[in-house]
Write an enzyme that holds these catalytic residues in place. Structure first.
Site, PDB file in Angstrom:
ATOM      1  N   ASP A   2     -20.707  31.003   1.370  1.00 19.06           N
ATOM      2  CA  ASP A   2     -21.344  31.793   2.418  1.00 19.06           C
ATOM      3  C   ASP A   2     -21.010  31.284   3.818  1.00 19.06           C
ATOM      4  OD1 ASP A   2     -22.863  33.821   3.412  1.00 19.06           O
ATOM      5  OD2 ASP A   2     -24.792  32.849   3.055  1.00 19.06           O
ATOM      6  N   ASN A  50     -22.706  43.394  -2.403  1.00 19.63           N
ATOM      7  CA  ASN A  50     -21.739  43.386  -1.293  1.00 19.63           C
ATOM      8  C   ASN A  50     -21.057  44.739  -1.061  1.00 19.63           C
ATOM      9  OD1 ASN A  50     -20.652  39.915  -1.753  1.00 19.63           O
ATOM     10  ND2 ASN A  50     -22.127  40.758  -0.293  1.00 19.63           N
TER      11      ASN A  50
HETATM   12  C1  IPE Z   1     -18.635  35.112   2.609  1.00 22.04           C
HETATM   13  O1  IPE Z   1     -19.395  34.957   3.758  1.00 22.04           O
HETATM   14  C2  IPE Z   1     -19.324  35.826   1.478  1.00 22.04           C
HETATM   15  C3  IPE Z   1     -18.514  36.937   0.886  1.00 22.04           C
HETATM   16  C4  IPE Z   1     -19.075  38.075   0.530  1.00 22.04           C
HETATM   17  C5  IPE Z   1     -17.079  36.781   0.661  1.00 22.04           C
HETATM   18  P1  IPE Z   1     -20.184  36.117   4.493  1.00 22.04           P
HETATM   19  O2  IPE Z   1     -19.337  37.303   4.630  1.00 22.04           O
HETATM   20  O3  IPE Z   1     -21.486  36.312   3.775  1.00 22.04           O
HETATM   21  O4  IPE Z   1     -20.429  35.453   5.909  1.00 22.04           O
HETATM   22  P2  IPE Z   1     -21.739  35.556   6.811  1.00 22.04           P
HETATM   23  O5  IPE Z   1     -22.919  35.258   5.926  1.00 22.04           O
HETATM   24  O6  IPE Z   1     -21.786  36.928   7.365  1.00 22.04           O
HETATM   25  O7  IPE Z   1     -21.525  34.493   7.840  1.00 22.04           O
HETATM   26 MG    MG Z   2     -23.407  35.756   3.994  1.00 24.69          MG
END
Ligand code: IPE
Ligand code: MG
Length: 232
Positions: A2, A50
């Site tokens: 993350d 996601n």
């Molecule tokens: C990577 O970080 C997680 C994935 C879905 C690949 P994020 O995309 O959640 O990054 P932040 O939380 O917005 O900083």
């Molecule tokens: Mg994130």
């Protein structure tokens, strides 16, 4: 993994650049894990939730996944890495699902290290699917309700045959599990790292492992019941 987006925002870069650096960090982390004696690493790459992100980011993530797999395939093969996936990859675009399935198949015999990538994964969805499979077996007369125990449930999770995680690391200063391995984490130690995933280097991993080593794992027993880990 993350914090890619915030890492990029802090540097005035597009979110996808954060994801690209995050993907490179993953490849380095595999090397670090192997060097440090870790045998299985499960990474939460794309959650079932996601899909709610902008289409441009979602398709960018899949393109990145396909690219990173292709760019580092030889390195993974050389290091004897087995690739496994949890999550429903049938929903993924063919250009990434195809190569993933090929590498899962071709790396089946690799045994030095297992990389498990959670893709379109959600623990609740996994539990629902396991419950449906058990219900179907009961309805078909293959199983009685009384025979349903943890081993029956575990065998129907997507992680069947994989060890439970000993340590879960959440990066980027968030303190949540976010629908990740909810049943498998029952006795996992959890370490929260404040750095964003692209900055989670080998030194950070070593800090997390040192923190893990300090924890007393009791699995429901009292401290007095536990065998001393060393007698010398
Ligand atoms: C990577 O970080 C997680 C994935 C879905 C690949 P994020 O995309 O959640 O990054 P932040 O939380 O917005 O900083
Ligand atoms: Mg994130």
């Amino acid at each position: 993994m993350d914090g890619n987006g915030r890492w990029a925002a802090a540097k005035g870069l597009p979110r996808l650049e954060g994801h690209r650096r995050g993907a490179e960090r993953l490849i380095e982390t595999i090397d670090s894990c192997i060097d440090l004696g870790v045998t299985t690493l499960t990474v939460f790459a794309f959650s079932a939730e996601n899909w709610k992100r902008p289409l441009e980011e979602v398709s960018g993530l899949f393109k990145l996944g396909e690219w990173i797999l292709r760019a580092h395939l030889a390195r993974l093969e050389k290091r004897n890495v087995r690739l496994r996936v949890i999550g429903d990859i049938t929903a993924l675009p063919e250009f990434v699902r195809g190569p993933l399935e090929d590498v899962m198949e071709s790396s089946k015999g690799n045994s030095a290290f297992t990389l498990v990538v959670a893709l379109n994964y959600g623990a609740r969805q996994e539990i629902v699917a396991a419950a449906q499979a058990i219900a179907a077996d009961v309805a078909a007369g293959k199983l009685t309700p009384a025979a349903v125990d943890w081993s029956v449930v575990e065998a129907r999770l997507q992680t069947a045959g994989m060890p439970d995680p000993d340590l879960i690391i959440r990066t980027s200063g968030e303190f949540r599990l976010s629908n990740f391995l909810l049943l498998q984490s029952a006795y996992a130690e959890i370490v929260f790292a404040s750095v964003f995933w692209p900055d989670f280097d080998k030194a950070q991993l070593q800090l997390a492992l040192a923190e893990f080593a300090k924890r007393e794992r009791r699995f429901g027993q009292t401290g007095a019941q536990l065998q001393p880990t060393s007698t010398k």
